[in-house]
Design a protein around this motif. Structure first.
Motif, PDB file in Angstrom:
ATOM      1  N   GLU A 222     -45.155   3.948  -4.033  1.00 28.84           N
ATOM      2  CA  GLU A 222     -44.019   4.619  -3.397  1.00 28.84           C
ATOM      3  C   GLU A 222     -43.635   3.928  -2.092  1.00 28.84           C
ATOM      4  N   GLY A 223     -42.374   3.583  -1.991  1.00 27.67           N
ATOM      5  CA  GLY A 223     -41.863   2.951  -0.784  1.00 27.67           C
ATOM      6  C   GLY A 223     -42.101   1.458  -0.704  1.00 27.67           C
ATOM      7  N   LYS A 224     -42.822   0.897  -1.671  1.00 19.74           N
ATOM      8  CA  LYS A 224     -43.090  -0.537  -1.649  1.00 19.74           C
ATOM      9  C   LYS A 224     -41.851  -1.304  -2.136  1.00 19.74           C
ATOM     10  N   PRO A 225     -41.486  -2.387  -1.468  1.00 20.66           N
ATOM     11  CA  PRO A 225     -40.341  -3.178  -1.926  1.00 20.66           C
ATOM     12  C   PRO A 225     -40.730  -4.125  -3.056  1.00 20.66           C
ATOM     13  N   ASN A 226     -39.736  -4.577  -3.789  1.00 20.94           N
ATOM     14  CA  ASN A 226     -39.902  -5.623  -4.800  1.00 20.94           C
ATOM     15  C   ASN A 226     -40.967  -5.279  -5.844  1.00 20.94           C
ATOM     16  N   VAL A 227     -40.892  -4.072  -6.379  1.00 21.11           N
ATOM     17  CA  VAL A 227     -41.807  -3.653  -7.443  1.00 21.11           C
ATOM     18  C   VAL A 227     -41.135  -3.887  -8.786  1.00 21.11           C
ATOM     19  N   LEU A 228     -41.802  -4.627  -9.653  1.00 24.58           N
ATOM     20  CA  LEU A 228     -41.310  -4.864 -11.003  1.00 24.58           C
ATOM     21  C   LEU A 228     -42.207  -4.128 -11.978  1.00 24.58           C
ATOM     22  N   ARG A 229     -41.678  -3.070 -12.595  1.00 30.87           N
ATOM     23  CA  ARG A 229     -42.419  -2.335 -13.624  1.00 30.87           C
ATOM     24  C   ARG A 229     -42.009  -2.878 -14.981  1.00 30.87           C
ATOM     25  N   LEU A 230     -42.927  -3.523 -15.640  1.00 33.48           N
ATOM     26  CA  LEU A 230     -42.616  -4.161 -16.912  1.00 33.48           C
ATOM     27  C   LEU A 230     -42.595  -3.142 -18.045  1.00 33.48           C
ATOM     28  N   PRO A 231     -41.714  -3.320 -19.025  1.00 38.21           N
ATOM     29  CA  PRO A 231     -41.669  -2.410 -20.163  1.00 38.21           C
ATOM     30  C   PRO A 231     -42.768  -2.682 -21.188  1.00 38.21           C
ATOM     31  N   ASP A 232     -43.408  -3.853 -21.086  1.00 41.50           N
ATOM     32  CA  ASP A 232     -44.481  -4.178 -22.025  1.00 41.50           C
ATOM     33  C   ASP A 232     -45.651  -4.789 -21.265  1.00 41.50           C
ATOM     34  N   ASN A 233     -46.616  -5.321 -21.990  1.00 37.54           N
ATOM     35  CA  ASN A 233     -47.867  -5.754 -21.350  1.00 37.54           C
ATOM     36  C   ASN A 233     -47.980  -7.264 -21.166  1.00 37.54           C
TER      37      ASN A 233
ATOM     38  N   LYS B  25     -41.198 -20.512  -1.543  1.00 36.77           N
ATOM     39  CA  LYS B  25     -41.723 -19.849  -0.350  1.00 36.77           C
ATOM     40  C   LYS B  25     -40.720 -18.843   0.209  1.00 36.77           C
ATOM     41  N   LYS B  26     -39.446 -19.026  -0.125  1.00 35.01           N
ATOM     42  CA  LYS B  26     -38.412 -18.129   0.378  1.00 35.01           C
ATOM     43  C   LYS B  26     -38.362 -16.818  -0.407  1.00 35.01           C
ATOM     44  N   GLU B  27     -38.943 -16.802  -1.601  1.00 34.52           N
ATOM     45  CA  GLU B  27     -38.929 -15.593  -2.409  1.00 34.52           C
ATOM     46  C   GLU B  27     -39.849 -14.554  -1.801  1.00 34.52           C
ATOM     47  N   PRO B  28     -39.416 -13.284  -1.754  1.00 30.73           N
ATOM     48  CA  PRO B  28     -40.278 -12.235  -1.198  1.00 30.73           C
ATOM     49  C   PRO B  28     -41.469 -11.951  -2.108  1.00 30.73           C
ATOM     50  N   GLN B  29     -42.522 -11.444  -1.517  1.00 30.17           N
ATOM     51  CA  GLN B  29     -43.696 -11.065  -2.302  1.00 30.17           C
ATOM     52  C   GLN B  29     -43.304  -9.998  -3.326  1.00 30.17           C
ATOM     53  N   GLN B  30     -43.864 -10.100  -4.522  1.00 27.07           N
ATOM     54  CA  GLN B  30     -43.517  -9.189  -5.603  1.00 27.07           C
ATOM     55  C   GLN B  30     -44.757  -8.461  -6.109  1.00 27.07           C
ATOM     56  N   ILE B  31     -44.585  -7.190  -6.437  1.00 24.60           N
ATOM     57  CA  ILE B  31     -45.640  -6.398  -7.072  1.00 24.60           C
ATOM     58  C   ILE B  31     -45.248  -6.218  -8.527  1.00 24.60           C
ATOM     59  N   VAL B  32     -46.104  -6.659  -9.436  1.00 27.71           N
ATOM     60  CA  VAL B  32     -45.810  -6.584 -10.862  1.00 27.71           C
ATOM     61  C   VAL B  32     -46.777  -5.590 -11.513  1.00 27.71           C
ATOM     62  N   VAL B  33     -46.231  -4.548 -12.121  1.00 25.21           N
ATOM     63  CA  VAL B  33     -47.027  -3.518 -12.787  1.00 25.21           C
ATOM     64  C   VAL B  33     -46.781  -3.614 -14.290  1.00 25.21           C
ATOM     65  N   PHE B  34     -47.837  -3.871 -15.034  1.00 22.50           N
ATOM     66  CA  PHE B  34     -47.737  -4.054 -16.474  1.00 22.50           C
ATOM     67  C   PHE B  34     -47.888  -2.723 -17.213  1.00 22.50           C
ATOM     68  N   ALA B  35     -47.283  -2.642 -18.377  1.00 19.55           N
ATOM     69  CA  ALA B  35     -47.655  -1.604 -19.332  1.00 19.55           C
ATOM     70  C   ALA B  35     -48.968  -2.026 -19.981  1.00 19.55           C
ATOM     71  N   HIS B  36     -49.722  -1.059 -20.490  1.00 23.06           N
ATOM     72  CA  HIS B  36     -50.984  -1.401 -21.166  1.00 23.06           C
ATOM     73  C   HIS B  36     -50.721  -1.917 -22.568  1.00 23.06           C
ATOM     74  N   ASP B  37     -51.722  -2.529 -23.156  1.00 21.04           N
ATOM     75  CA  ASP B  37     -51.632  -3.064 -24.510  1.00 21.04           C
ATOM     76  C   ASP B  37     -51.238  -1.944 -25.480  1.00 21.04           C
ATOM     77  N   PRO B  38     -50.184  -2.139 -26.281  1.00 19.12           N
ATOM     78  CA  PRO B  38     -49.721  -1.075 -27.177  1.00 19.12           C
ATOM     79  C   PRO B  38     -50.702  -0.706 -28.276  1.00 19.12           C
ATOM     80  N   ARG B  39     -51.719  -1.553 -28.506  1.00 19.74           N
ATOM     81  CA  ARG B  39     -52.700  -1.232 -29.523  1.00 19.74           C
ATOM     82  C   ARG B  39     -53.694  -0.171 -29.087  1.00 19.74           C
ATOM     83  N   ILE B  40     -53.686   0.163 -27.808  1.00 20.65           N
ATOM     84  CA  ILE B  40     -54.648   1.143 -27.289  1.00 20.65           C
ATOM     85  C   ILE B  40     -54.092   2.543 -27.437  1.00 20.65           C
ATOM     86  N   THR B  41     -54.902   3.432 -27.956  1.00 15.54           N
ATOM     87  CA  THR B  41     -54.552   4.847 -28.063  1.00 15.54           C
ATOM     88  C   THR B  41     -55.703   5.676 -27.497  1.00 15.54           C
ATOM     89  N   PRO B  42     -55.409   6.901 -27.034  1.00 14.98           N
ATOM     90  CA  PRO B  42     -56.474   7.746 -26.470  1.00 14.98           C
ATOM     91  C   PRO B  42     -57.567   8.049 -27.498  1.00 14.98           C
TER      92      PRO B  42
END
Length: 265
Positions: free
Chosen positions: A227-238, A248-265
């Motif tokens: 929350e509140g973090k800039p440049n967050v990329l939430r990926l739709p897949d893994n 070097k001019k590009e801002p720092q990025q946070i990349v959040v992956f989806a989990h492997d689709p083969r995993i189920t509870p």
């Protein structure tokens, strides 16, 4: 005849240009390093024809889900002997890959295909891991001009760690809303000192895979930290591809992956 000759030359020039662009695009596509998130702290990193697997976890020990059995690799690198990082080997479990895929857990220097991998001697965060003397190997992975670091469950880093790691392009680091591994202040120091171009959070609770809201114990989700973090990329897949270098001019990025689709509870 002169007009036809000119048209022919232009056609040939366009064909050569298009062919050259196709070759460049193919080379650019081949130069991508592909990172895939399994779940928890486990990833595969693939380049050309080589794939390594990081920190495979044991089925339904602490975590509420199994490790997908279709994951293959040329080598496995584990940060430490906890069941959620070594497939349960230290507990006497027999993961499907045991004796089939080379397994590394000790500090040292390794070459797997185009991967140059250095294991740095770290220390598991307090108060955990005392049954194996708080061993934790920090993996520094260099491939296609990228430096990728997986910290495992390491506690605060030492000055020597920062010197040995050097510039880092992609940092895989344990982050969750309850600060189960690195405390809030410790995490802030690590992120500031390393200053990676890309932060990939790991080792957080994945609610759609956990059957009970209070399990795993003391492990929070990732949303509150984002929350509140800039440049967050939430990926739709893994899976996501990373080029050789970020400007070097590009801002720092946070990349959040989806989990492997083969995993189920």
């Amino acid at each position: 005849m002169k007009i036809e000759s000119t048209r022919l030359r232009m056609t040939l020039w366009c064909w050569v240009l298009c062919s050259s662009l196709s070759v460049v695009r193919a080379q650019e596509a081949e130069s991508k390093v592909e990172i895939s998130y399994i779940a928890h702290a486990s990833f595969t990193i693939e380049y050309q024809e080589t794939r390594i697997l990081l920190d495979p976890y044991a089925d339904k020990i602490w975590l509420g889900y199994d490790f997908p059995k279709g994951v293959t690799a040329d080598a496995i690198f584990s940060t430490h002997p906890h069941y959620d990082h070594d497939g349960g080997l230290f507990r006497g479990k027999t993961p499907y890959w045991k004796d089939h895929i080379p397994f590394y857990q000790d500090p040292g220097t390794y070459t797997i295909g185009d991967f140059n991998i250095t294991g740095l001697t770290g220390k598991h965060c307090d108060p955990y891991g005392k049954e194996f003397d708080q061993k934790n190997t920090i993996w520094k992975i260099q491939v296609e001009e990228l430096t990728i670091v997986h910290l495992g469950d390491n506690g605060p880093l030492t000055e020597q760690h920062y010197q040995e790691l050097g510039p880092v392009d992609i940092l895989m680091v344990a982050i969750d809303s309850q600060y189960h591994i690195l405390k809030k202040e410790e995490l802030a120091v690590v992120l500031e000192r390393i200053a990676p171009k890309v932060i990939i959070p790991m080792h957080y609770r994945i609610p759609e895979l956990e059957e009970h809201a209070d399990k795993p114990e003391d492990l929070g989700e990732i949303g509150a930290w984002l929350e509140g973090k800039p440049n967050v990329l939430r990926l739709p897949d893994n899976t996501h591809s990373f080029g050789p270098k970020r400007s070097k001019k590009e801002p720092q990025q946070i990349v959040v992956f989806a989990h492997d689709p083969r995993i189920t509870p």
